[in-house]
Design an enzyme around this catalytic site. Structure first.
Site, short mmCIF file in Angstrom:
data_model
loop_
_atom_site.label_atom_id
_atom_site.label_comp_id
_atom_site.label_asym_id
_atom_site.label_seq_id
_atom_site.Cartn_x
_atom_site.Cartn_y
_atom_site.Cartn_z
N ARG A 67 65.14 -14.54 -17.31
CA ARG A 67 64.92 -13.40 -16.40
C ARG A 67 64.43 -12.17 -17.15
O ARG A 67 63.48 -11.51 -16.70
CB ARG A 67 66.18 -13.05 -15.62
CG ARG A 67 66.52 -14.03 -14.53
CD ARG A 67 67.80 -13.64 -13.84
NE ARG A 67 68.88 -13.58 -14.84
CZ ARG A 67 70.00 -12.90 -14.68
NH1 ARG A 67 70.22 -12.21 -13.60
NH2 ARG A 67 70.93 -12.92 -15.61
N ASN A 78 68.21 -15.48 -10.97
CA ASN A 78 68.78 -16.81 -11.13
C ASN A 78 69.23 -17.31 -9.77
O ASN A 78 69.59 -16.53 -8.89
CB ASN A 78 70.00 -16.79 -12.05
CG ASN A 78 69.64 -16.71 -13.52
OD1 ASN A 78 68.50 -16.96 -13.91
ND2 ASN A 78 70.60 -16.36 -14.34
#
Length: 92
Positions: free
Chosen positions: A18, A36
């Site tokens: 991320r 996520n």
């Protein structure tokens, strides 16, 4: 301008995927977000010029050093509700 929704599969959580996506997309001037998912995948929305979005999608196949990407599934997405800038969202 194009907008795509990505679903990235493989070893993509716990490897800074991320943060890498956020940094890379922001450096390219893309709008959108990354997060996520509880199923172990990473989800992202990218909005920008077609060539730049394609460049980012290609980069997502590799991701950060410790990632092991097995699939990047890209589908067209609506332009609406894509925030300006690039942001990390909470896990879904």
């Amino acid at each position: 301008m194009v907008t795509v929704h990505l679903r990235i599969e493989g070893k993509v959580q716990g490897v800074w995927y991320r943060a890498w996506t956020e940094k890379a997309a922001a450096a390219l001037g893309l709008d959108g977000w990354v997060r996520n998912r509880q199923d172990g995948t990473v989800e992202a929305v990218l909005k920008g010029p077609m060539a730049v979005v394609e460049q980012m999608v290609t980069a997502c196949h590799d991701g950060p050093t410790d990632a092991r990407v097995t699939a990047v599934i890209a589908t067209p997405a609506p332009h609406e509700d894509v925030p300006a800038g690039f942001h990390r969202r909470a896990t879904l």
